[in-house]
Scaffold this motif. Sequence first.
Motif, PDB file in Angstrom:
ATOM      1  N   GLU A 180      -1.456  -0.832  -8.996  1.00 30.92           N
ATOM      2  CA  GLU A 180      -1.869  -1.317 -10.318  1.00 30.92           C
ATOM      3  C   GLU A 180      -3.368  -1.634 -10.339  1.00 30.92           C
ATOM      4  O   GLU A 180      -4.040  -1.398 -11.346  1.00 30.92           O
ATOM      5  CB  GLU A 180      -1.046  -2.545 -10.715  1.00 30.92           C
ATOM      6  N   LEU A 181      -3.894  -2.145  -9.233  1.00 26.26           N
ATOM      7  CA  LEU A 181      -5.337  -2.395  -9.158  1.00 26.26           C
ATOM      8  C   LEU A 181      -6.114  -1.083  -9.231  1.00 26.26           C
ATOM      9  O   LEU A 181      -7.164  -1.001  -9.865  1.00 26.26           O
ATOM     10  CB  LEU A 181      -5.694  -3.145  -7.864  1.00 26.26           C
ATOM     11  N   LYS A 182      -5.591  -0.072  -8.579  1.00 29.71           N
ATOM     12  CA  LYS A 182      -6.227   1.244  -8.565  1.00 29.71           C
ATOM     13  C   LYS A 182      -6.059   1.963  -9.899  1.00 29.71           C
ATOM     14  O   LYS A 182      -6.945   2.722 -10.315  1.00 29.71           O
ATOM     15  CB  LYS A 182      -5.613   2.077  -7.432  1.00 29.71           C
ATOM     16  N   ARG A 200       5.876  -2.602 -11.015  1.00 32.19           N
ATOM     17  CA  ARG A 200       5.839  -3.958 -10.470  1.00 32.19           C
ATOM     18  C   ARG A 200       6.922  -4.810 -11.127  1.00 32.19           C
ATOM     19  O   ARG A 200       7.601  -5.584 -10.459  1.00 32.19           O
ATOM     20  CB  ARG A 200       4.448  -4.557 -10.702  1.00 32.19           C
ATOM     21  N   ARG A 256       1.354  -3.706  -6.505  1.00 34.28           N
ATOM     22  CA  ARG A 256       0.176  -4.466  -6.955  1.00 34.28           C
ATOM     23  C   ARG A 256      -1.101  -3.703  -6.637  1.00 34.28           C
ATOM     24  O   ARG A 256      -2.022  -3.644  -7.457  1.00 34.28           O
ATOM     25  CB  ARG A 256       0.151  -5.841  -6.301  1.00 34.28           C
ATOM     26  N   ASN A 257      -1.173  -3.131  -5.451  1.00 33.25           N
ATOM     27  CA  ASN A 257      -2.359  -2.352  -5.067  1.00 33.25           C
ATOM     28  C   ASN A 257      -2.508  -1.105  -5.940  1.00 33.25           C
ATOM     29  O   ASN A 257      -3.624  -0.742  -6.325  1.00 33.25           O
ATOM     30  CB  ASN A 257      -2.298  -1.971  -3.588  1.00 33.25           C
ATOM     31  N   ASP A 295       0.646   8.275  -6.563  1.00 31.82           N
ATOM     32  CA  ASP A 295       0.678   6.931  -5.972  1.00 31.82           C
ATOM     33  C   ASP A 295       1.965   6.202  -6.347  1.00 31.82           C
ATOM     34  O   ASP A 295       2.631   5.606  -5.502  1.00 31.82           O
ATOM     35  CB  ASP A 295      -0.539   6.115  -6.412  1.00 31.82           C
ATOM     36  N   ASP A 335       3.972  -5.532  -2.910  1.00 32.10           N
ATOM     37  CA  ASP A 335       2.562  -5.513  -2.483  1.00 32.10           C
ATOM     38  C   ASP A 335       1.942  -4.145  -2.762  1.00 32.10           C
ATOM     39  O   ASP A 335       0.821  -4.053  -3.260  1.00 32.10           O
ATOM     40  CB  ASP A 335       2.440  -5.834  -0.987  1.00 32.10           C
ATOM     41  N   ARG A 336       2.670  -3.110  -2.447  1.00 30.33           N
ATOM     42  CA  ARG A 336       2.180  -1.744  -2.687  1.00 30.33           C
ATOM     43  C   ARG A 336       1.962  -1.514  -4.184  1.00 30.33           C
ATOM     44  O   ARG A 336       0.960  -0.956  -4.602  1.00 30.33           O
ATOM     45  CB  ARG A 336       3.175  -0.730  -2.135  1.00 30.33           C
TER      46      ARG A 336
END
Length: 101
Positions: free
Chosen positions: A85-87, A2, A82-83, A46, A79-80
């Motif tokens: 990183e959440l996962k 990110r 960030r997602n 990922d 955006d990808r």
Amino acid sequence: MRTCIDHLIALSHIDGPRVKREASFLSKRLESLRMNKNITNDAYLDAGAIQGAFEMIAHLIDMGVSQKEIHSQLRQQLDRARNIELKHPGLNDAIEQGRAS
């Protein structure tokens, strides 16, 4: 991951070699993290999607695609990232720690 996207987006002009260097850094860093079991195979795969996107963006730059479109592509990858990183919490920090070494 990110963080490197943030740095690229902040540039007024993004050139192909810079994006290729980021793709190479990300590839090497992810491989090292996976081999040392600092990240899971899922996190590796990922995050590899971002690395592949960097390579595609570098090719778009080489083909003369506008900077506006390049910035748009990078925002999509942000955006990808960030997602991802959440996962996989902590993945961005683990990747960026490799810049100092």
